[in-house]
Design a protein around this motif. Structure first.
Motif, PDB file in Angstrom:
ATOM      1  N   GLU A  41       0.801  -1.219   0.000  1.00 15.84           N
ATOM      2  CA  GLU A  41       0.000   0.000   0.000  1.00 15.84           C
ATOM      3  C   GLU A  41       0.837   1.274   0.000  1.00 15.84           C
ATOM      4  N   VAL A  42       2.092   1.169   0.447  1.00 14.29           N
ATOM      5  CA  VAL A  42       3.009   2.314   0.391  1.00 14.29           C
ATOM      6  C   VAL A  42       4.327   1.819  -0.179  1.00 14.29           C
ATOM      7  N   THR A  43       4.812   2.508  -1.215  1.00 11.88           N
ATOM      8  CA  THR A  43       5.987   2.058  -1.955  1.00 11.88           C
ATOM      9  C   THR A  43       6.956   3.209  -2.151  1.00 11.88           C
ATOM     10  N   GLY A  44       8.233   2.921  -1.928  1.00 14.97           N
ATOM     11  CA  GLY A  44       9.288   3.878  -2.213  1.00 14.97           C
ATOM     12  C   GLY A  44      10.103   3.385  -3.394  1.00 14.97           C
ATOM     13  N   VAL A  59      10.896  -0.481  -2.461  1.00 16.77           N
ATOM     14  CA  VAL A  59      10.495  -1.087  -1.196  1.00 16.77           C
ATOM     15  C   VAL A  59       8.992  -0.862  -1.088  1.00 16.77           C
ATOM     16  N   SER A  60       8.224  -1.946  -0.900  1.00 16.82           N
ATOM     17  CA  SER A  60       6.773  -1.837  -0.887  1.00 16.82           C
ATOM     18  C   SER A  60       6.203  -2.597   0.308  1.00 16.82           C
ATOM     19  N   PHE A  61       5.454  -1.886   1.158  1.00 14.76           N
ATOM     20  CA  PHE A  61       4.933  -2.426   2.415  1.00 14.76           C
ATOM     21  C   PHE A  61       3.426  -2.604   2.393  1.00 14.76           C
ATOM     22  N   THR A  62       2.937  -3.707   2.996  1.00 14.38           N
ATOM     23  CA  THR A  62       1.506  -3.813   3.265  1.00 14.38           C
ATOM     24  C   THR A  62       1.181  -2.783   4.339  1.00 14.38           C
ATOM     25  N   GLY A  63      -0.068  -2.362   4.399  1.00 12.18           N
ATOM     26  CA  GLY A  63      -0.477  -1.362   5.374  1.00 12.18           C
ATOM     27  C   GLY A  63      -0.176  -1.777   6.801  1.00 12.18           C
ATOM     28  N   GLN A  64      -0.559  -2.985   7.172  1.00 16.88           N
ATOM     29  CA  GLN A  64      -0.362  -3.453   8.542  1.00 16.88           C
ATOM     30  C   GLN A  64       1.120  -3.471   8.913  1.00 16.88           C
ATOM     31  N   ALA A  65       1.957  -3.931   7.999  1.00 13.50           N
ATOM     32  CA  ALA A  65       3.394  -3.998   8.288  1.00 13.50           C
ATOM     33  C   ALA A  65       3.980  -2.614   8.508  1.00 13.50           C
ATOM     34  N   ILE A  66       3.685  -1.668   7.613  1.00  8.27           N
ATOM     35  CA  ILE A  66       4.319  -0.349   7.732  1.00  8.27           C
ATOM     36  C   ILE A  66       3.771   0.431   8.915  1.00  8.27           C
ATOM     37  N   LEU A  67       2.500   0.267   9.244  1.00  7.75           N
ATOM     38  CA  LEU A  67       1.965   0.973  10.403  1.00  7.75           C
ATOM     39  C   LEU A  67       2.681   0.536  11.685  1.00  7.75           C
ATOM     40  N   GLN A  68       2.982  -0.757  11.810  1.00  2.00           N
ATOM     41  CA  GLN A  68       3.684  -1.238  13.001  1.00  2.00           C
ATOM     42  C   GLN A  68       5.164  -0.847  12.966  1.00  2.00           C
ATOM     43  N   PHE A 140       9.857 -10.249   2.381  1.00  2.15           N
ATOM     44  CA  PHE A 140      10.185 -10.247   3.807  1.00  2.15           C
ATOM     45  C   PHE A 140       8.905 -10.389   4.612  1.00  2.15           C
ATOM     46  N   GLU A 141       9.006 -11.108   5.717  1.00  6.77           N
ATOM     47  CA  GLU A 141       7.883 -11.271   6.648  1.00  6.77           C
ATOM     48  C   GLU A 141       8.262 -10.673   7.989  1.00  6.77           C
ATOM     49  N   THR A 142       7.298 -10.025   8.630  1.00  6.91           N
ATOM     50  CA  THR A 142       7.432  -9.578  10.015  1.00  6.91           C
ATOM     51  C   THR A 142       6.262 -10.180  10.779  1.00  6.91           C
ATOM     52  N   ALA A 143       6.257 -10.025  12.080  1.00  5.05           N
ATOM     53  CA  ALA A 143       5.137 -10.527  12.886  1.00  5.05           C
ATOM     54  C   ALA A 143       3.838  -9.804  12.538  1.00  5.05           C
ATOM     55  N   ASP A 144       3.947  -8.618  11.946  1.00  7.78           N
ATOM     56  CA  ASP A 144       2.768  -7.808  11.666  1.00  7.78           C
ATOM     57  C   ASP A 144       2.424  -7.656  10.189  1.00  7.78           C
ATOM     58  N   PHE A 147       6.450  -7.267   3.407  1.00 11.69           N
ATOM     59  CA  PHE A 147       6.886  -6.235   2.483  1.00 11.69           C
ATOM     60  C   PHE A 147       7.876  -6.869   1.524  1.00 11.69           C
ATOM     61  N   VAL A 148       8.200  -6.157   0.455  1.00 14.62           N
ATOM     62  CA  VAL A 148       9.169  -6.657  -0.515  1.00 14.62           C
ATOM     63  C   VAL A 148      10.181  -5.571  -0.840  1.00 14.62           C
ATOM     64  N   VAL A 149      11.351  -6.032  -1.227  1.00 15.04           N
ATOM     65  CA  VAL A 149      12.373  -5.170  -1.817  1.00 15.04           C
ATOM     66  C   VAL A 149      12.592  -5.700  -3.224  1.00 15.04           C
ATOM     67  N   GLU A 150      12.542  -4.806  -4.189  1.00 15.91           N
ATOM     68  CA  GLU A 150      12.753  -5.183  -5.585  1.00 15.91           C
ATOM     69  C   GLU A 150      14.001  -4.477  -6.099  1.00 15.91           C
ATOM     70  N   ALA A 151      14.809  -5.197  -6.824  1.00 13.91           N
ATOM     71  CA  ALA A 151      16.001  -4.614  -7.441  1.00 13.91           C
ATOM     72  C   ALA A 151      15.947  -4.858  -8.934  1.00 13.91           C
ATOM     73  N   ASN A 152      16.148  -3.802  -9.678  1.00 21.58           N
ATOM     74  CA  ASN A 152      16.141  -3.873 -11.134  1.00 21.58           C
ATOM     75  C   ASN A 152      17.381  -3.137 -11.612  1.00 21.58           C
ATOM     76  N   LEU A 153      18.477  -3.874 -11.738  1.00 28.69           N
ATOM     77  CA  LEU A 153      19.745  -3.292 -12.151  1.00 28.69           C
ATOM     78  C   LEU A 153      20.232  -3.984 -13.412  1.00 28.69           C
TER      79      LEU A 153
END
Length: 157
Positions: A41-44, A59-68, A140-144, A147-153
């Motif tokens: 839901e939020v991506t950098g 870097v892209s986070f689900t809402g629940q993950a980034i809020l925590q 990546f997984e967290t307890a909450d 999210f993912v990290v993507e690399a395009n090089l």
């Protein structure tokens, strides 16, 4: 993409999230991205360029993950929804992860310049990459949440 280019992103992500947000992360198996949609839901998005390689990191986070994660970073209760402060925090996290990866890549003679991150809010938003080469996704997984990290090089022509 070679493992020597992926591992710095994995290492930097684990270091930043576990240090800055006191949040344990578990990396999943990297895979090739099959679409151009934002994962969370939020991506950098940040551009990267060296003398021989250019591309981007996302870097892209689900809402629940980034809020925590943001709550842990600020040492306060989680917000109920994504707001400007959360979006700004994702920009800072994007900078920190990419900066960490940049430092690791410099050790193997890849000296990158970094652009200013662009923030994208919304799940499934289409994001164009800087290169037509495959994008590697590290989940990546967290307890909450996840999210993912993507690399395009890719090598410069």
């Amino acid at each position: 993409m070679k493992a020597e280019l992926i591992n710095p992103f994995l290492k930097a992500t684990k270091n930043v999230i576990e240090t800055m947000a006191q949040t344990k992360v578990k990396a999943g198996a990297p895979h090739v991205k099959k679409n151009r949609s934002a994962y969370g839901e939020v991506t950098g998005v940040i551009g990267m360029s060296s003398e021989t390689i250019s591309g981007s990191m996302i870097v892209s986070f689900t809402g629940q993950a980034i809020l925590q994660i943001v709550a842990n970073m600020l040492m306060e209760p989680p917000k109920s929804k994504i707001d400007d402060e959360v979006v700004d925090a994702v920009g800072e996290i994007t900078n920190m992860i990419c900066g960490g990866a940049k430092a690791e890549l410099a050790k193997i003679n890849h000296k990158f310049d970094l652009a200013t991150p662009t923030m994208v809010v919304g799940k499934g938003v289409e994001i164009s990459n800087y290169s037509s080469d495959p994008t590697v996704v590290i989940p990546f997984e967290t307890a909450d949440g996840s999210f993912v990290v993507e690399a395009n090089l890719s090598p410069k022509n």
